[in-house]
Design a protein around this motif. Sequence first.
Motif: not given
Length: 124
Positions: A5-27
């Motif tokens: 499951v990914e998260s962290g996307g969005g709208l940002v202006q050029a030159g900006g930053s985002l951090r995407l995260s992905c959580v995984a199920s299972g051991r």
Amino acid sequence: QVQLVESGGGLVQAGGSLRLSCVASGRTFSSFAMGWFRQAPGKEREFVAAISWSGGSTYYADSVKGRFTISRDNAKNMVYAQMNSLKPEDTAVYYCAAKKGPWVERRGELYDYWGQGTQVTVSS
């Protein structure tokens, strides 16, 4: 079976930053190499970055090298993509993917599990 499951996307202006995260199920998260891919409207899916199961090796597409950083936290079953100096051409749906085995890989067809994606939009 692994669910991503990914998260962290969005709208940002050029030159900006985002951090995407992905959580995984299972051991068995630490037994998978992980990757980030993206797909822009009307274009094929493309490789962005990959990380080995230990986190010791990383691999980047030329288009993001020096701007994006992939990392993982095996204790938390998480993989991240820190995206800096974003450009309008980075606009896409970003997908997290898991591949059985230790080594980094840029070929999407070799990945076993995929998330549903998160939208990243970079405005000019």
